[in-house]
Design a protein around this motif. Structure first.
Motif, PDB file in Angstrom:
ATOM      1  N   SER A 194      10.671   0.508  -8.681  1.00  0.00           N
ATOM      2  CA  SER A 194      10.406   1.941  -8.610  1.00  0.00           C
ATOM      3  C   SER A 194       8.924   2.252  -8.723  1.00  0.00           C
ATOM      4  CB  SER A 194      11.167   2.670  -9.711  1.00  0.00           C
ATOM      5  OG  SER A 194      12.535   2.559  -9.456  1.00  0.00           O
ATOM      6  N   ILE A 195       8.229   1.514  -9.572  1.00  0.00           N
ATOM      7  CA  ILE A 195       6.803   1.796  -9.770  1.00  0.00           C
ATOM      8  C   ILE A 195       6.020   1.507  -8.483  1.00  0.00           C
ATOM      9  CG2 ILE A 195       6.264  -0.489 -10.761  1.00  0.00           C
ATOM     10  CD1 ILE A 195       4.840   2.763 -12.118  1.00  0.00           C
ATOM     11  N   THR A 196       6.436   0.472  -7.755  1.00  0.00           N
ATOM     12  CA  THR A 196       5.801   0.164  -6.466  1.00  0.00           C
ATOM     13  C   THR A 196       6.089   1.281  -5.470  1.00  0.00           C
ATOM     14  OG1 THR A 196       6.165  -2.175  -6.947  1.00  0.00           O
ATOM     15  CG2 THR A 196       5.576  -1.620  -4.690  1.00  0.00           C
ATOM     16  N   SER A 197       7.315   1.838  -5.547  1.00  0.00           N
ATOM     17  CA  SER A 197       7.660   2.957  -4.665  1.00  0.00           C
ATOM     18  C   SER A 197       6.806   4.184  -4.972  1.00  0.00           C
ATOM     19  CB  SER A 197       9.137   3.328  -4.828  1.00  0.00           C
ATOM     20  OG  SER A 197       9.940   2.213  -4.651  1.00  0.00           O
ATOM     21  N   LEU A 243      -4.351   8.745  -7.948  1.00  0.00           N
ATOM     22  CA  LEU A 243      -3.120   8.486  -8.689  1.00  0.00           C
ATOM     23  C   LEU A 243      -2.481   7.172  -8.231  1.00  0.00           C
ATOM     24  CD1 LEU A 243      -0.946   9.661 -10.674  1.00  0.00           C
ATOM     25  CD2 LEU A 243       0.186  10.602  -8.649  1.00  0.00           C
ATOM     26  N   ALA A 244      -2.463   6.954  -6.900  1.00  0.00           N
ATOM     27  CA  ALA A 244      -1.878   5.722  -6.357  1.00  0.00           C
ATOM     28  C   ALA A 244      -2.586   4.500  -6.949  1.00  0.00           C
ATOM     29  CB  ALA A 244      -2.001   5.718  -4.832  1.00  0.00           C
ATOM     30  N   ILE A 245      -3.912   4.547  -6.952  1.00  0.00           N
ATOM     31  CA  ILE A 245      -4.683   3.413  -7.462  1.00  0.00           C
ATOM     32  C   ILE A 245      -4.406   3.183  -8.948  1.00  0.00           C
ATOM     33  CG2 ILE A 245      -7.040   2.682  -7.987  1.00  0.00           C
ATOM     34  CD1 ILE A 245      -7.817   4.037  -5.289  1.00  0.00           C
ATOM     35  N   MET A 246      -4.331   4.294  -9.709  1.00  0.00           N
ATOM     36  CA  MET A 246      -4.075   4.171 -11.143  1.00  0.00           C
ATOM     37  C   MET A 246      -2.676   3.605 -11.404  1.00  0.00           C
ATOM     38  SD  MET A 246      -6.787   4.952 -12.517  1.00  0.00           S
ATOM     39  CE  MET A 246      -8.193   5.147 -11.440  1.00  0.00           C
ATOM     40  N   ILE A 247      -1.687   4.072 -10.625  1.00  0.00           N
ATOM     41  CA  ILE A 247      -0.314   3.563 -10.784  1.00  0.00           C
ATOM     42  C   ILE A 247      -0.299   2.056 -10.557  1.00  0.00           C
ATOM     43  CG2 ILE A 247       1.994   3.510  -9.733  1.00  0.00           C
ATOM     44  CD1 ILE A 247       1.723   6.481  -9.138  1.00  0.00           C
ATOM     45  N   LEU A 248      -0.973   1.635  -9.490  1.00  0.00           N
ATOM     46  CA  LEU A 248      -0.973   0.208  -9.141  1.00  0.00           C
ATOM     47  C   LEU A 248      -1.637  -0.630 -10.236  1.00  0.00           C
ATOM     48  CD1 LEU A 248      -0.332  -1.950  -7.011  1.00  0.00           C
ATOM     49  CD2 LEU A 248      -2.626  -1.604  -6.106  1.00  0.00           C
ATOM     50  N   LEU A 249      -2.811  -0.173 -10.675  1.00  0.00           N
ATOM     51  CA  LEU A 249      -3.542  -0.934 -11.692  1.00  0.00           C
ATOM     52  C   LEU A 249      -2.760  -1.006 -12.998  1.00  0.00           C
ATOM     53  CD1 LEU A 249      -7.277   0.097 -11.223  1.00  0.00           C
ATOM     54  CD2 LEU A 249      -6.286  -2.177 -10.980  1.00  0.00           C
ATOM     55  N   LEU A 287       0.166   6.906  -2.266  1.00  0.00           N
ATOM     56  CA  LEU A 287      -0.803   6.428  -1.278  1.00  0.00           C
ATOM     57  C   LEU A 287      -0.525   7.028   0.104  1.00  0.00           C
ATOM     58  CD1 LEU A 287      -3.227   4.489  -1.184  1.00  0.00           C
ATOM     59  CD2 LEU A 287      -1.667   2.717  -0.391  1.00  0.00           C
ATOM     60  N   GLY A 288       0.756   7.158   0.443  1.00  0.00           N
ATOM     61  CA  GLY A 288       1.109   7.732   1.732  1.00  0.00           C
ATOM     62  C   GLY A 288       0.815   9.231   1.787  1.00  0.00           C
ATOM     63  N   SER A 289       1.035   9.910   0.657  1.00  0.00           N
ATOM     64  CA  SER A 289       0.805  11.359   0.620  1.00  0.00           C
ATOM     65  C   SER A 289      -0.663  11.700   0.841  1.00  0.00           C
ATOM     66  CB  SER A 289       1.205  11.929  -0.744  1.00  0.00           C
ATOM     67  OG  SER A 289       2.480  11.506  -1.086  1.00  0.00           O
ATOM     68  N   LYS A 326       0.471  -0.667 -13.393  1.00  0.00           N
ATOM     69  CA  LYS A 326       1.676  -1.490 -13.200  1.00  0.00           C
ATOM     70  C   LYS A 326       1.340  -2.980 -13.388  1.00  0.00           C
ATOM     71  CE  LYS A 326       3.773  -4.133  -9.762  1.00  0.00           C
ATOM     72  NZ  LYS A 326       4.933  -4.674 -10.386  1.00  0.00           N
ATOM     73  N   ILE A 327       0.285  -3.414 -12.712  1.00  0.00           N
ATOM     74  CA  ILE A 327      -0.079  -4.840 -12.801  1.00  0.00           C
ATOM     75  C   ILE A 327      -0.519  -5.179 -14.221  1.00  0.00           C
ATOM     76  CG2 ILE A 327      -1.650  -6.628 -11.966  1.00  0.00           C
ATOM     77  CD1 ILE A 327      -1.819  -5.144  -9.321  1.00  0.00           C
ATOM     78  N   PHE A 328      -1.316  -4.278 -14.782  1.00  0.00           N
ATOM     79  CA  PHE A 328      -1.900  -4.557 -16.092  1.00  0.00           C
ATOM     80  C   PHE A 328      -0.853  -4.626 -17.201  1.00  0.00           C
ATOM     81  CE2 PHE A 328      -4.829  -4.083 -19.626  1.00  0.00           C
ATOM     82  CZ  PHE A 328      -5.833  -4.933 -19.212  1.00  0.00           C
ATOM     83  N   TYR A 329       0.058  -3.626 -17.224  1.00  0.00           N
ATOM     84  CA  TYR A 329       1.009  -3.577 -18.330  1.00  0.00           C
ATOM     85  C   TYR A 329       2.204  -4.511 -18.147  1.00  0.00           C
ATOM     86  CZ  TYR A 329      -1.760   0.008 -20.462  1.00  0.00           C
ATOM     87  OH  TYR A 329      -2.800   0.667 -21.049  1.00  0.00           O
ATOM     88  N   SER A 330       2.598  -4.763 -16.897  1.00  0.00           N
ATOM     89  CA  SER A 330       3.709  -5.707 -16.715  1.00  0.00           C
ATOM     90  C   SER A 330       3.144  -7.134 -16.653  1.00  0.00           C
ATOM     91  CB  SER A 330       4.488  -5.380 -15.442  1.00  0.00           C
ATOM     92  OG  SER A 330       3.689  -5.641 -14.303  1.00  0.00           O
TER      93      SER A 330
END
Lengths: 212, 10
Positions: free
Chosen positions: A146-149, A14-20, A155-157, A22-26
């Motif tokens: 927030s998305i980075t958070s 999930l962490a990896i998908m959120i990051l990708l 990732l921490g979990s 975030k970068i891709f859509y913004s």
């Protein structure tokens, strides 16, 4: 495989998908530490060399391939596709201070002095501190989107859930691996400060901002 | 033993 391990892996995914996404859509990698992402790419490359030597399961292979490909895809997005948005002035952590100790420690403390095993151990040590450039960047700018958070929380979990997995495995199978456990605890502890801010601020709809 | 177990976890 137990529920903690599965949740840990899913949290990592999930962490990896959120990051990708975030970068891709913004279309921007602002606020993301490229140095942490470089370290993660090194971590997965060193750890998953066993892809070509050992067959564990289809699940195992697929996850390893996804983690490897996504880490390089992230680097591609940051360093090539959206390089103009990379906030390099705030990404100033010196990664040699993490890389060198991880190399030395892996050579000294490992389960077996063989190339694959030392690389595995190196990846475990390096992963435990690989997030530091990112946390340093957040502390330097004093805030995070927030998305980075959400990314950092997922990732921490992941390693935190792995600790529960190791407890469970110890009780049920008597299996434990001190190297992974100690590194996993260190990794999770590094996130504690962030977890606190996440729960007290981000979950209440506020932006993650550090006190000045 | 431990070395083999390491390949399973991610």
């Amino acid at each position: 495989m137990n529920i903690f391990r599965l949740l840990g892996d899913l949290s990592h995914l999930l962490a990896i998908m959120i990051l990708l996404q975030k970068i891709f859509y913004s279309r921007s990698c602002a606020g993301i530490s490229a140095k942490s992402q470089v370290l993660f790419a090194i971590v997965y490359t060193a750890r998953y060399l066993d892809l070509v030597t050992v067959y564990v399961s289809l699940y195992n292979i697929s996850m390893k391939v996804v983690f490897l490909l996504s880490s390089y895809a992230t680097l591609y997005l940051i360093y090539l596709k959206f390089r103009a948005t990379y906030d390099r002035n705030h990404d100033t952590f010196r990664i040699e201070f993490l890389l060198l100790p991880a190399i030395v420690l892996a050579l000294l403390i490992n389960h077996q002095f063989s190339a694959l095993e030392v690389l595995w151990t190196f990846s475990i040590y390096l992963e435990s501190v690989a997030i530091l450039p990112q946390l340093f960047m957040v502390s330097k700018t004093g805030e995070a989107e927030s998305i980075t958070s959400h990314y950092l929380f997922a990732l921490g979990s992941y390693r935190g859930l792995y600790i529960l997995n190791w407890f469970y495995r110890y009780w049920t199978e008597g299996h434990y691996d001190l190297i992974a456990i100690v590194a996993g605890v260190v990794q999770t502890v590094l996130y504690c400060d962030f977890f606190y801010l996440y729960v007290t601020k981000v979950l209440k709809g506020k932006k993650l901002q550090l006190p000045a | 033993q431990v070395v083999e177990e390491n390949h399973d976890e991610l």
